[in-house]
Each structure stands twice: as C-alpha cells, then as structure tokens.
Write a protein that holds these residues in place. Structure first.
Motif, short mmCIF file in Angstrom:
data_model
loop_
_atom_site.label_atom_id
_atom_site.label_comp_id
_atom_site.label_asym_id
_atom_site.label_seq_id
_atom_site.Cartn_x
_atom_site.Cartn_y
_atom_site.Cartn_z
N GLY A 184 0.80 -1.22 0.00
CA GLY A 184 0.00 0.00 0.00
C GLY A 184 0.83 1.27 0.00
O GLY A 184 0.47 2.26 -0.66
N TRP A 185 1.94 1.26 0.72
CA TRP A 185 2.80 2.44 0.79
C TRP A 185 3.44 2.72 -0.56
O TRP A 185 3.40 3.85 -1.07
N GLN A 186 4.01 1.68 -1.18
CA GLN A 186 4.67 1.87 -2.47
C GLN A 186 3.66 2.24 -3.55
O GLN A 186 3.95 3.07 -4.42
N LEU A 187 2.47 1.65 -3.49
CA LEU A 187 1.44 1.98 -4.46
C LEU A 187 1.04 3.45 -4.34
O LEU A 187 0.90 4.16 -5.35
N ALA A 188 0.86 3.92 -3.11
CA ALA A 188 0.51 5.32 -2.91
C ALA A 188 1.59 6.25 -3.45
O ALA A 188 1.29 7.27 -4.09
N LEU A 189 2.85 5.91 -3.20
CA LEU A 189 3.95 6.75 -3.69
C LEU A 189 3.99 6.78 -5.22
O LEU A 189 4.26 7.83 -5.83
N ARG A 190 3.72 5.64 -5.84
CA ARG A 190 3.72 5.61 -7.31
C ARG A 190 2.61 6.49 -7.87
O ARG A 190 2.81 7.22 -8.84
N ARG A 191 1.44 6.41 -7.25
CA ARG A 191 0.32 7.24 -7.73
C ARG A 191 0.65 8.72 -7.55
O ARG A 191 0.35 9.55 -8.41
#
Length: 486
Positions: free
Chosen positions: A232-239
C-alpha cells in the motif's frame, strides 16, 4: 560405548552447558547481536547474555547442523537459529557470525541459519510435520496441507523480524524478540479466519516454545504469500509520483479496515472504557508527550498546545469508549492490494517495542484509523512539492469508506480522534529524531497543526452502512494519519 554414542553424549553435555552462559559462543554473539536490524538494544553495551533454551533441530554431528537458541539479553528474549559447518562456502560468507574455538563446535563456523537454503528448507519440513522437539512445538492447520520441496528465499528489508518466502506460495515470519503468550500475529489472523473474514491471510502452520513455568512463546507463523500484491505504501507513492488520484483505493481500504474491525469485535471480547480508564488513557498520552519534549527540542514550543488534545479527552468523561482487539500498528506499509484489486491487512504483531501483554489488550479502533491517516500524510510530504490536497482527499475517502461498512464516520468522534492523532504524531517525532532526523519535518508539520486551538468541527453527515454489511458489536471511535515507521 561406541564412538558415535560417546560423541552424542559429549554434545548433550555441552548443550546443557550452553544454558549456563552460552559458553564459547558468547564473545561472537556479543559482537554480532548489536549489528542486527532486529536487535532492540542498539547503542548500549550488552550486560546479561545467557541461553534459556537450546535445541538441535538435526541429529548431533549433522552437516550442516542447526541450533535453536532462546537468549536472555538484558531481560529481553531473542530467538536465534544458528547454522554449524566445518567451513562456509563462498555463497554463505555473508552469514558468518564467528569461528568457535572450543566446546562442541570447536573449529566450526557458526552462522545465521536462516540465510542457508538447506536449513531454511528444514524449518519448513518441521512445520509440515507437527510434533515436539525438546522445548519446541510445531503445529499445522490440518485443513491446509503444505507441499514439500518449496524453494526458500529471505525477504529483504525487514527490521524487527526475519521472514522467508517458500516457492512464492507461503511466507514464514520468524519472530526475533519473543515473550510469553500468544503473539497477536498468530492469534488475530486465526480468529479472523474462524470468523470467515478473508481480508487477512490465515495461518497454516506455526511453532512455539514451552518453557518451564511460562506460557508458550510464539516463535514463527507460516501464512499464504500474496504473490503479485502491491504494498500500500509503495502503491501510494507511485500514484503520487504520477500525479494520479488515490481516493478510490483509499475508500476501498477504509471498507476493508472496517470489515476487519467488525470481525474482530464479533469474534473476540470487547469492553467499554469508563471515565477512569479514559482519564488514564489521556494521562499516558500526556506522559509520552512530556518524555518526548525532553528528548526532542523541536517539540518543546508546541508542548502546551498539544497537551490540550489530551486534556480534552480526560475532560470528556464519556459514557464509555468502546475498545476491542485491533491491528495495533496499522499504516499503508501493513496493507496489500491483491491482484483482484481488493485490500488485505498483514502483520498483526502490533508495535514490537510494546510489551506483548499490552499489545493483546482491547483498545479503541480509532488507533488503527489514526495510523492509516497519518500514513497518507507521510506519503504526501515525501513528495515534492508537498501535496496536501492529495492527503486530505485520501483521508476523507478512507473515512467515508469506513463509514460505508459501519454506519459511523470516524471523524464524528472528534475529541478521541484528535487525541490519538496527536499521540501518534508525538511518537513519530521521537522515532524520527532518534532514527531518521531528515524525516523529522514530517511529524513536526502535523505537530504544528495539532497544537493550534481547535476550531469548531464541521458536522460530518452520517453514512449508512453498505447493503449487506454488518455494524460491529461495539465499534470504537476513530482518529487521523501516519506512514510506515519501520
């Protein structure tokens, strides 16, 4: 007596001697332990170091050998799995702890056993075949067979435990710092699985130690590995980096979190915190603020303003704050979006620095919500330029998603929400000051905001539960944000 029997007798005596001070392994362990990411005693010299349990997981004389140790290190108990070989092959050179000069392993290399694929595979085989080995007990869900021959590999980047992935099908978490009692990372996922909640991978096997006069100590848990999932953290940063919206995901995560809270409230005991307990809760927050202000100079100008959130909680003297079992350390890094687009929650251990008994107590569910909300703020502030609107939108979407399941928006419980958000920001300031000073500006921005006088709250319209959802039996109140501090 045969030569083999004599060797076994000597090894048995030497292993017994390990329980009286670690013997020849002590010097190398005193050097090696402080360098491990999961060792909590960094920055100070080790005093007491003794073995409380020692067990060979392979017959004496096996090459490689595998020694399981539980060590008392200045009052904390740590789990070690030590490999023993006459010499290390080059591929294992990085796992070396030291060379034993005397005792049962004289002349042999002692190394981190979890780094050896052969020994990691042996650990899985023990879990596949339930039973006892000395003080160790291996258990498995009989309805969840585990195939043999899965190739192990270590999971990198962990700080407080060690994990192995087997064949991209299962993940074994080996707890490093352990204590008497069932670890929540075993207890809560099993309770959720029994309740039919599919938001958390169900344990398929585990092992523990039974020591004289003590509750069993949970040592490791094997669960399905959600291959291909997005952290979830990495996904949020990518977005964020792509300038993309994240509110749909935040809304879905709010619903998933509410489902887990509802299932836990239904499966395990809940309580209501009365006025005295609420006052003690506020007093604990105030004490943590005072201790942090003594340590973090940047916090001191805001201490009086921050204390107002805790004073308001103590003065609320409500009719009862619902409390239940919760995740206890929830942030975006403890969430996974699976290949089908749904969200799962992982790592129910709670904050490892807290005593196990504290982590197993019912708490207001708002604590978990605060962790996720602070996590959105961390993500936004890691982006250049700072994206406050992105964080605000995600926070609102998460709360709305939560309310769609429970029928109650976390933002309605403003006093409790603000107190928990403030407590979390204070915790973050202390953590960043100690470990990542370059990140201190992130919690300090929240601290400046939270120290200001509270404006009248905007009334959040009630949100009805989604069709078919179940409101939790005693759904706790909730509060704001945080990001992965691990």
């Amino acid at each position: 007596m045969s030569e083999a029997a004599s060797a076994r007798s000597r090894l048995t005596a030497d292993r017994a001697a390990l329980l009286n001070g670690i013997g020849p392994l002590e010097p190398m362990l005193r050097t090696w332990l402080p360098a491990q990411r999961w060792f909590a005693g960094k920055g100070r010299a080790i005093g007491t170091l003794r073995a409380v349990s020692a067990a060979e997981l392979l017959p004496p004389g096996s090459v490689p050998g595998l020694l399981h140790l539980l060590l008392d290190v200045d009052g904390d108990c740590y789990q070690l799995l030590l490999g023993i070989r006459p010499s290390l092959p080059p591929a294992l050179a990085h796992t070396l702890i030291g060379q034993a000069e005397e005792g049962p392993y004289a002349g042999r290399a002692v190394y981190e056993g979890l780094g050896d694929p052969r020994l990691a595979a042996l650990l899985l085989e023990r879990l596949r075949s339930p039973g006892a080995l000395g003080p160790l007990r291996f258990e498995r869900d009989p309805q969840a067979p585990v195939p043999a021959g899965l190739t192990p590999r270590p999971l990198s980047g962990e700080q407080t435990n060690s994990s192995l992935i087997y064949g991209d099908s299962y993940i074994l978490k080996v707890f490093r710092r352990v204590g008497p009692g069932v670890n929540p990372d075993l207890e809560l996922p099993r309770a959720l699985a029994a309740a039919g909640c599919g938001r958390v991978p169900a344990p398929v096997a585990w092992y523990e130690a039974q020591l004289p006069g003590s509750e069993p100590l949970t040592l490791g848990v094997l669960q399905p590995y959600l291959r291909g999932s997005d952290d979830g953290w990495q996904l949020a940063l990518r977005r964020l980096g792509a300038g993309e919206d994240f509110t749909a995901e935040a809304h879905a995560l709010g619903r998933a979190t509410a489902e887990v809270h509802s299932a836990l409230a239904a499966a395990l005991p809940t309580v209501a915190l009365g006025p005295e307990q609420t006052a003690r809760l506020a007093a604990g927050m105030t004490a943590r603020l005072a201790a942090t202000a003594r340590e973090v100079a940047a916090l001191r100008p805001y201490e009086a303003g921050l204390r107002g959130a805790f004073d308001a909680l103590a003065a609320s003297r409500g009719a009862g704050v619902p409390a239940q079992r919760i995740h206890g350390d929830l942030h975006l890094g403890q969430t996974l979006r699976t290949l089908d687009g749904s969200w799962s929650l992982i790592d129910f251990e709670g904050e490892p620095a807290r005593p196990l008994a504290d982590r197993r107590r019912p708490e207001p569910a708002v604590r978990d919500i605060a962790g996720i909300l602070r996590s959105f703020d961390y993500a936004a502030r890691s982006h250049r330029p700072f994206a406050p609107a992105w964080a605000d939108a995600c926070r609102a979407a998460f709360c709305e998603g939560y309310a769609r399941t429970t029928g109650r928006d976390p933002r309605e419980d403003l006093v409790l929400l603000r107190a928990y958000e403030t407590d979390k920001a204070v915790y973050e300031a202390r953590y960043e000051s100690r470990h990542r000073p370059d990140w201190l500006h992130v919690p300090m921005a929240a601290i400046r905001r939270l120290s200001e006088p509270q404006r009248p709250a905007h009334r959040v319209p009630p949100t009805p539960p989604a069709p078919g959802s179940v409101s939790p039996r005693s759904q706790p109140r909730q509060k704001p944000p945080r990001r992965p501090l691990a």
